[in-house]
Design a protein around this motif. Structure first.
Motif, mmCIF file in Angstrom:
data_model
loop_
_atom_site.group_PDB
_atom_site.id
_atom_site.type_symbol
_atom_site.label_atom_id
_atom_site.label_comp_id
_atom_site.label_asym_id
_atom_site.label_seq_id
_atom_site.Cartn_x
_atom_site.Cartn_y
_atom_site.Cartn_z
ATOM 1 N N CYS A 73 0.817 -1.208 0.000
ATOM 2 C CA CYS A 73 0.000 0.000 0.000
ATOM 3 C C CYS A 73 0.857 1.266 0.000
ATOM 4 O O CYS A 73 0.382 2.333 -0.355
ATOM 5 N N TRP A 74 2.119 1.160 0.375
ATOM 6 C CA TRP A 74 2.979 2.340 0.331
ATOM 7 C C TRP A 74 4.360 2.040 -0.241
ATOM 8 O O TRP A 74 5.007 2.915 -0.798
ATOM 9 N N ALA A 75 4.839 0.819 -0.142
ATOM 10 C CA ALA A 75 6.207 0.518 -0.553
ATOM 11 C C ALA A 75 6.373 0.500 -2.074
ATOM 12 O O ALA A 75 7.466 0.756 -2.572
ATOM 13 N N ASP A 76 5.303 0.211 -2.801
ATOM 14 C CA ASP A 76 5.401 0.133 -4.256
ATOM 15 C C ASP A 76 5.138 1.464 -4.944
ATOM 16 O O ASP A 76 5.158 1.545 -6.166
ATOM 17 N N ARG A 77 4.900 2.506 -4.175
ATOM 18 C CA ARG A 77 4.615 3.811 -4.765
ATOM 19 C C ARG A 77 5.887 4.620 -4.909
ATOM 20 O O ARG A 77 6.839 4.467 -4.155
ATOM 21 N N ARG A 78 5.894 5.502 -5.897
ATOM 22 C CA ARG A 78 7.093 6.278 -6.201
ATOM 23 C C ARG A 78 7.289 7.434 -5.228
ATOM 24 O O ARG A 78 6.357 7.891 -4.595
ATOM 25 N N GLU A 79 8.512 7.914 -5.151
ATOM 26 C CA GLU A 79 8.859 9.081 -4.356
ATOM 27 C C GLU A 79 9.307 10.187 -5.300
ATOM 28 O O GLU A 79 9.831 9.924 -6.373
ATOM 29 N N LEU A 80 9.099 11.416 -4.888
ATOM 30 C CA LEU A 80 9.531 12.564 -5.671
ATOM 31 C C LEU A 80 10.475 13.387 -4.814
ATOM 32 O O LEU A 80 10.137 13.755 -3.686
ATOM 33 N N ARG A 81 11.658 13.643 -5.335
ATOM 34 C CA ARG A 81 12.650 14.474 -4.634
ATOM 35 C C ARG A 81 13.141 15.557 -5.577
ATOM 36 O O ARG A 81 13.567 15.273 -6.693
ATOM 37 N N VAL A 82 13.079 16.788 -5.099
ATOM 38 C CA VAL A 82 13.562 17.933 -5.867
ATOM 39 C C VAL A 82 14.687 18.555 -5.059
ATOM 40 O O VAL A 82 14.490 18.979 -3.914
ATOM 41 N N ARG A 83 15.869 18.608 -5.647
ATOM 42 C CA ARG A 83 17.021 19.185 -4.955
ATOM 43 C C ARG A 83 17.061 20.683 -5.214
ATOM 44 O O ARG A 83 17.007 21.117 -6.365
ATOM 45 N N LEU A 84 17.123 21.476 -4.164
ATOM 46 C CA LEU A 84 17.102 22.925 -4.301
ATOM 47 C C LEU A 84 18.497 23.528 -4.242
ATOM 48 O O LEU A 84 18.925 24.207 -5.162
ATOM 49 N N LEU A 85 19.192 23.289 -3.159
ATOM 50 C CA LEU A 85 20.545 23.803 -2.977
ATOM 51 C C LEU A 85 21.473 22.628 -2.716
ATOM 52 O O LEU A 85 21.067 21.632 -2.127
ATOM 53 N N PRO A 86 22.721 22.726 -3.141
ATOM 54 C CA PRO A 86 23.643 21.636 -2.820
ATOM 55 C C PRO A 86 23.908 21.584 -1.311
ATOM 56 O O PRO A 86 23.964 22.607 -0.639
ATOM 57 N N VAL A 87 24.033 20.384 -0.806
ATOM 58 C CA VAL A 87 24.342 20.194 0.608
ATOM 59 C C VAL A 87 25.801 20.559 0.823
ATOM 60 O O VAL A 87 26.677 20.098 0.089
ATOM 61 N N PRO A 88 26.084 21.407 1.814
ATOM 62 C CA PRO A 88 27.481 21.814 2.010
ATOM 63 C C PRO A 88 28.354 20.640 2.448
ATOM 64 O O PRO A 88 27.929 19.787 3.217
ATOM 65 N N ALA A 89 29.555 20.591 1.925
ATOM 66 C CA ALA A 89 30.508 19.534 2.279
ATOM 67 C C ALA A 89 31.133 19.850 3.639
ATOM 68 O O ALA A 89 31.313 21.011 3.999
ATOM 69 N N TRP A 90 31.452 18.796 4.373
ATOM 70 C CA TRP A 90 32.114 18.969 5.654
ATOM 71 C C TRP A 90 33.597 19.194 5.410
ATOM 72 O O TRP A 90 34.248 18.409 4.750
ATOM 73 N N ASP A 91 34.126 20.279 5.968
ATOM 74 C CA ASP A 91 35.548 20.542 5.855
ATOM 75 C C ASP A 91 36.340 19.759 6.908
ATOM 76 O O ASP A 91 37.475 19.395 6.708
ATOM 77 N N GLU A 92 35.698 19.512 8.016
ATOM 78 C CA GLU A 92 36.340 18.748 9.077
ATOM 79 C C GLU A 92 35.330 17.776 9.663
ATOM 80 O O GLU A 92 34.133 17.961 9.502
ATOM 81 N N PRO A 93 35.771 16.754 10.331
ATOM 82 C CA PRO A 93 34.848 15.786 10.895
ATOM 83 C C PRO A 93 33.892 16.433 11.897
ATOM 84 O O PRO A 93 34.269 17.390 12.586
ATOM 85 N N PRO A 94 32.661 15.936 11.997
ATOM 86 C CA PRO A 94 31.692 16.560 12.902
ATOM 87 C C PRO A 94 31.868 16.233 14.375
ATOM 88 O O PRO A 94 31.097 16.654 15.187
ATOM 89 N N PHE A 95 32.912 15.491 14.729
ATOM 90 C CA PHE A 95 33.111 15.169 16.143
ATOM 91 C C PHE A 95 34.293 15.883 16.715
ATOM 92 O O PHE A 95 35.072 16.498 16.106
#
Length: 95
Positions: A73-95
């Motif tokens: 009922c939900w797994a066989d249905r399509r998804e729609l994704r629209v990318r707006l802005l690029p995700v910023p890259a990490w310059d250093e590790p987040p920890f």
């Protein structure tokens, strides 16, 4: 009131109406809307009146290591994704 102010006022009045209409249409069709500054996603949700999964989205298969099998009922249905802005890259590790 000038034509420019009139157009701006009409636009400001139309945007909430369009958003409310879109939200009602998505809720009626069992879709989920997610939006942030990087993407807009419309994905399917399990139907609450499904005869197979009863709105749970799937069922557990037996065995020593049970896994969830997704309902159609939900797994066989399509998804729609629209990318707006690029995700910023990490310059250093987040920890």
């Amino acid at each position: 009131m000038t034509a420019r102010h009139l157009r701006a006022a009409l636009l400001l009045a139309a945007v909430p109406l369009a958003a409310a209409t879109a939200a009602a249409a998505l809720k009626a069709s069992h879709l989920r809307l997610y939006a942030d500054r990087y993407r807009i996603e419309i994905t399917a949700r399990p139907r609450p009146n499904c005869l197979h999964c009863h709105g749970e989205g799937g069922w557990w298969t037996g065995g020593a290591f049970p896994e969830m099998e997704a309902c159609g009922c939900w797994a066989d249905r399509r998804e729609l994704r629209v990318r707006l802005l690029p995700v910023p890259a990490w310059d250093e590790p987040p920890f």
